[in-house]
Design a protein around this motif. Structure first.
Motif, mmCIF file in Angstrom:
data_model
loop_
_atom_site.group_PDB
_atom_site.id
_atom_site.type_symbol
_atom_site.label_atom_id
_atom_site.label_comp_id
_atom_site.label_asym_id
_atom_site.label_seq_id
_atom_site.Cartn_x
_atom_site.Cartn_y
_atom_site.Cartn_z
ATOM 1 N N ASP A 1 0.865 -1.178 0.000
ATOM 2 C CA ASP A 1 0.000 0.000 0.000
ATOM 3 C C ASP A 1 0.900 1.226 0.000
ATOM 4 O OD1 ASP A 1 -2.407 -1.486 0.215
ATOM 5 O OD2 ASP A 1 -2.102 -1.676 2.374
ATOM 6 N N ALA A 2 0.465 2.248 -0.701
ATOM 7 C CA ALA A 2 1.262 3.478 -0.764
ATOM 8 C C ALA A 2 0.342 4.684 -0.782
ATOM 9 C CB ALA A 2 2.165 3.478 -1.995
ATOM 10 N N LEU B 1 -2.319 3.831 -3.558
ATOM 11 C CA LEU B 1 -2.092 2.659 -4.390
ATOM 12 C C LEU B 1 -2.156 1.408 -3.531
ATOM 13 C CD1 LEU B 1 1.038 3.946 -6.357
ATOM 14 C CD2 LEU B 1 -1.314 3.903 -7.199
ATOM 15 N N THR B 2 -2.669 0.343 -4.099
ATOM 16 C CA THR B 2 -2.609 -0.947 -3.424
ATOM 17 C C THR B 2 -2.355 -2.026 -4.468
ATOM 18 O OG1 THR B 2 -3.738 -2.461 -1.902
ATOM 19 C CG2 THR B 2 -5.119 -1.311 -3.503
ATOM 20 N N VAL B 3 -1.444 -2.909 -4.161
ATOM 21 C CA VAL B 3 -1.101 -4.030 -5.034
ATOM 22 C C VAL B 3 -1.354 -5.311 -4.258
ATOM 23 C CG1 VAL B 3 0.710 -5.161 -6.368
ATOM 24 C CG2 VAL B 3 0.639 -2.658 -6.238
ATOM 25 N N ASN B 4 -2.210 -6.153 -4.807
ATOM 26 C CA ASN B 4 -2.557 -7.418 -4.156
ATOM 27 C C ASN B 4 -2.960 -7.184 -2.700
ATOM 28 O OD1 ASN B 4 -2.929 -10.208 -3.960
ATOM 29 N ND2 ASN B 4 -0.846 -10.511 -3.197
ATOM 30 N N PRO C 1 -10.262 -1.273 4.428
ATOM 31 C CA PRO C 1 -9.730 0.079 4.651
ATOM 32 C C PRO C 1 -9.459 0.873 3.385
ATOM 33 C CG PRO C 1 -8.666 -1.485 6.129
ATOM 34 C CD PRO C 1 -9.496 -2.296 5.179
ATOM 35 N N PHE C 2 -8.923 0.239 2.335
ATOM 36 C CA PHE C 2 -8.581 0.987 1.125
ATOM 37 C C PHE C 2 -9.806 1.677 0.542
ATOM 38 C CE2 PHE C 2 -8.293 1.294 -3.500
ATOM 39 C CZ PHE C 2 -7.137 2.027 -3.646
ATOM 40 N N PHE C 3 -10.963 1.016 0.576
ATOM 41 C CA PHE C 3 -12.155 1.574 -0.039
ATOM 42 C C PHE C 3 -12.924 2.494 0.914
ATOM 43 C CE2 PHE C 3 -11.430 -2.370 -2.425
ATOM 44 C CZ PHE C 3 -11.355 -1.848 -3.706
ATOM 45 N N GLY D 1 -4.760 -4.893 -8.483
ATOM 46 C CA GLY D 1 -4.243 -3.594 -8.074
ATOM 47 C C GLY D 1 -5.342 -2.558 -8.112
ATOM 48 N N ALA D 2 -5.139 -1.493 -7.352
ATOM 49 C CA ALA D 2 -6.106 -0.399 -7.332
ATOM 50 C C ALA D 2 -5.364 0.897 -7.044
ATOM 51 C CB ALA D 2 -7.185 -0.641 -6.286
#
Length: 876
Positions: free
Chosen positions: A273-274, A286-289, A316-318, A368-369
């Motif tokens: 996550d970034a 950013l999130t990868v896997n 959490p990302f969403f 990824g998102a």
């Protein structure tokens, strides 16, 4: 339709007589901060002992917000604010005449227990959004992002900041150190921000504010005071990278011969996550896997009406910056963007033989998102989200060891774009949204829509100090796919174009696209005085389709709404606060059918001792439905009355409870509902709390839809008398070793059982009398097969079976639990140790709920997952 318009006209006339009120005058307080001198430092230990604090004076004179609004608080509070080029420092003194009685409850982050103080900062100065930083007397931090002028508080926002608290003989003190990188603001010589401080004095359940706010205020952020004196601070671009590593071990009951259920699996997973600050206003996430293994499981639920079930987003990302992407265009849960669609369960299915075993994925992998979001100093709210989910395959293996795979979910790309612009001194905004879902469809998945696009325009205008408002939106959708995919869409329960008595819609097997619209217009009074009211109109056209990346329960509806409420804001010797509300709505479809009207009363009272009561009742004299018979004719329910009563004890106490009862009764005993609710909260000592929430429900219905069949070339709609009982209990406990180390448990058994008797068929679906609506099968017409358990129907009594009905009895059992050890070993970096258990199955419908609980949950071997997740947040 005419009646609907009359309701709206009457409401608008009533509104126009009120709007001539004179603007109230609000005195806005100001606090002027100072910069730390060269060489000065502040250590965050909660003691306020650093010499730097002596360079600025205290600000005090808080006033009570609740309950005795505007009065002098029973305990005084004062604060100071300093800054340097990277941090904002806040020092607070909370006086308490009896320090031994300060409530210092340990809890996880964002629990907000006991005595606490918070600072709210509107660094955008848009009077709608803000950042909240909270610390309790026990040193537990909380933080939330505020949006919609205080209507929405997002506790999933977890910035990196520093705080501490200490108790002494005068009360307690707190210090905060807030990095400017965690706030959003533009580049200006002097920053002018909205400011509020809010103290909870636990013993008296008293809230006091630095900037006075009336209980009848139309919002929260718009009422803030002003922070000045922040000179020449440079916006700090945020750059955070957080890799994670997950070790997961799954253990479950093995199945003989099944290569996919051999008893255990081991998974090693990693991702990233970034958070990158492109400017101080705008952030790229950013999130990868991504991994969501420590997220709570969804609660148990079952729907007999055929509609999809709405589940809250927990990932959490969403959740972060959800307010920017949110677009609730109508009522209920309808939304253009429903993030649970991303990573959904695969929609395809594999074909197997009895000799084959199958391993189907439960969710689609998010490859990824990326999320670009923020708000500029000029009042632009911007959001852009893109996510890609991978191809998902079901693995199949036969008894001879031959393996193959079948695609069950295609490669899919999701895009959401959102923009809003404030103007008119932040009293108004206009905005828009666009979404796109694109699937790489292959032949075996051509029943899925290949492309789906939605767009929307929304606005809101406030006036008279935001006491009055008008808001509205319009949305449009366009979906494309194969003829099969679009035909399925037309027949889905959201649309039901095949309805046999509908003159305005019909299934067109040749179509490869659908285009629809929806929207809402509402006018009302949101603040000022003791009265509130609103009225509006909502529509969803028959072809509106949002369910590729949004949520839409039912299309083809026009709805008129109106409500009026009375607030009792001045405390008496009997209550602290109370309110009453009356609301009414009617619905029509686009053919003009008058389907429903409802009148409802709701009331709430918070007593002087902090106990409370909530009561409500409704009358539904007209209830027609286009969906009950799943494509059959329009159906009439008997008129319904329902009421509910909830009451609870003082939630501040170590032991508190809520009891509730909901009762619904339809005429002729067509259907009924009795729901019993019990909630218990217990905190035997400061570091431990336990909560239990139980519900038991009985929901009999004489005309529960069962199936559609054919009789002599004509459609026959079968219903039955269902005796449905449902029980669920969620159990949570939290033990906090310190504010950064805690153990939490969540578990929920869910059981729902339905038994059918008195099968019948629909005779006249819109008849007023229930006896005319359906015809019961006689004992000579219906029997049960000893071979298949199907019901055999000889409707014309000629000795020949006309059709069969599968036994619809069911007993659905689910258990989910999570035990989580969480350690935030440095700010922003965490270790999770998780033990999850689960079981899903079918019980015996002839058994009681208690026996199914014992056999299917307590006596059943469960799937176990052990997970170790570590994250480290690099701040660059």
């Amino acid at each position: 339709m005419i009646k609907c318009l009359l309701h709206s006209i009457v409401f608008l006339l009533f509104t126009s007589t009120i709007l001539a009120q004179i603007d109230s005058v609000k005195v806005q307080r100001e606090y002027v901060t100072k910069q730390l001198r060269a060489g000065e430092e502040i250590t965050i230990d909660g003691e306020l002992s650093d010499l730097a604090w002596d360079n600025i004076s205290w600000d005090t004179d808080f006033t009570v917000f609740d309950p005795n609004n505007g009065e002098t608080p029973s305990q005084s509070t004062k604060f100071k604010i300093l800054y340097d080029q990277k941090f904002l420092y806040v020092g607070i003194r909370c006086y308490d005449s009896i320090p031994a009685k300060i409530e210092k409850r340990l809890a996880r982050r964002d629990n907000f227990s006991g005595d606490w103080i918070e600072i709210n900062i509107d660094s955008y100065n848009d009077k709608r959004t803000g950042f909240s930083f909270n610390v309790s007397a026990a040193g537990v931090k909380g933080d939330e992002f505020i949006s919609q002028n205080g209507d929405f508080w997002d506790a999933s926002w977890n910035p990196i900041w520093y705080t501490a608290a200490q108790i002494d003989d005068k009360g307690w003190t707190a210090e905060m150190k807030i990095p400017f990188s965690q706030l959003k603001f533009g580049e200006q010589e002097e920053q002018i921000w909205g400011l509020q401080l809010n103290r909870r004095f636990f013993r008296a359940e008293e809230r006091s504010l630095w900037q006075p706010v009336s209980l009848d205020a139309p919002g929260w952020v718009s009422e803030f005071g002003v922070l000045r004196g922040l000179m020449n601070i440079q916006p700090q671009k945020q750059l955070e990278i957080q890799p994670f590593l997950v070790n997961q071990y799954d253990a479950y009951p093995s199945q003989a011969g099944n290569p996919f259920r051999d008893g255990n699996d081991y998974i090693l997973n990693a991702g990233l996550d970034a958070k990158i600050g492109l400017t101080n206003d705008l952030t790229l996430d950013l999130t990868v896997n991504p991994d969501f293994g420590q997220v709570d499981a969804d609660p148990g639920a079952i729907a007999l009406d055929g509609f999809q079930i709405f589940f809250e987003e927990r990932r959490p990302f969403f959740i972060e910056n959800k307010n920017i992407f949110d677009y609730e265009f109508a009522d209920g849960n309808d939304n253009i963007f429903y993030s649970r669609r991303i990573g959904r369960s695969p929609q395809g299915f594999a074909t197997t033989t009895p000799e084959e075993f199958i391993d189907e994925p439960t969710n689609s992998t998010i490859l990824g998102a990326a999320k670009f979001s923020g708000k500029t100093k000029n009042g632009w709210s911007l959001g852009l989200l893109e996510s890609v989910t991978g191809k998902m395959y079901a693995d199949i293996e036969d008894v001879a060891g031959n393996k193959r795979s079948e695609l069950v979910e295609p490669l899919t790309n999701y895009i959401v774009g959102r923009v809003q612009k404030d103007f008119n001194e932040r009293n108004s905004f206009i905005g828009g949204i666009f979404t796109a879902t694109n699937r790489n469809i292959t032949d075996n998945l051509d029943f899925l829509r290949s492309d789906a696009y939605t767009g929307g325009f929304d606005f809101k205008h406030n006036w008279k100090n935001r006491d009055y408002y008008v808001e509205g939106n319009i949305v449009g959708s366009h979906v494309k796919g194969s003829a099969d995919a679009i035909a399925r869409t037309q027949r889905s329960i959201t649309h039901l174009f095949q309805r046999v008595d509908a003159g305005h819609v019909s299934v067109d097997e040749s179509r490869t696209s659908l285009t629809g619209t929806g929207g809402k217009i509402e006018l009302g009074k949101a603040g000022g005085g003791n009265w509130r009211y609103d009225g509006g109109l909502i529509w969803r056209s028959p072809e509106l389709e949002l369910n590729d990346i949004g949520f839409l329960r039912q299309a083809d509806e026009i709805k008129q709404t109106a409500s009026i409420s009375r607030l009792f804001l001045k405390p008496t010797n009997f209550y602290r606060r109370a309110n009453m509300e009356l609301n009414q709505y009617t619905t029509y479809d686009f053919e003009g059918n008058y389907n429903r009207i409802q009148y409802q009363f709701e009331g709430f009272i918070n007593y002087k001792n902090n106990w409370w009561t909530e009561v409500g009742a409704a009358h539904k004299p007209r209830i027609f439905s286009n969906t009950v018979l799943r494509g059959g004719p329009r159906w009439r329910w008997s008129e319904e009355n329902f009421w509910y009563l909830f009451f609870g004890s003082d939630s501040r106490k170590k032991l508190s409870f809520t009891l509730g009862y909901v009762n619904s009764q339809a005429a002729e005993k067509n259907f009924s509902l009795a729901r019993y609710v019990f909630r218990l909260y217990y905190q035997p000592f400061d570091a431990f709390n336990l909560s239990i929430s139980s519900e038991y429900e009985e929901n009999p219905n004489k005309t529960q839809y069962v199936t559609e069949t054919n009789f002599n070339g004509n459609a026959r709609y079968i219903t039955g008398n269902i005796d449905q009982k449902t029980f669920s209990t969620s159990i949570r406990f939290n033990y906090s070793i310190n504010p950064n180390l805690s153990i939490q448990y969540y578990g929920e058994p869910f059981i729902s059982r339905g038994k059918y008797t008195d099968f019948n068929y629909v005779n006249n679906p819109i008849a007023e009398e229930l006896s005319e609506r359906v015809r019961l099968f006689s004992e000579n017409q219906i029997s049960k097969s000893t071979d298949t358990d199907n019901y055999l129907i000889d409707e014309d009594l000629n000795g020949v079976i006309d059709y069969q009905i599968e036994d619809p009895n069911f007993s659905y059992v689910q258990f989910r639990s999570n035990l989580v050890l969480r350690w935030e070993y440095i700010p922003g970096s965490e270790i999770f140790l998780v033990w999850s258990q689960g079981v899903v199955g079918a019980g015996d419908p002839s058994d009681t709920l208690g026996r199914n609980l014992d056999r299917q949950i307590l006596g059943q071997k469960k799937d176990n997952t052990f997970l170790l997740k570590a994250t480290y947040r690099f701040i660059l």
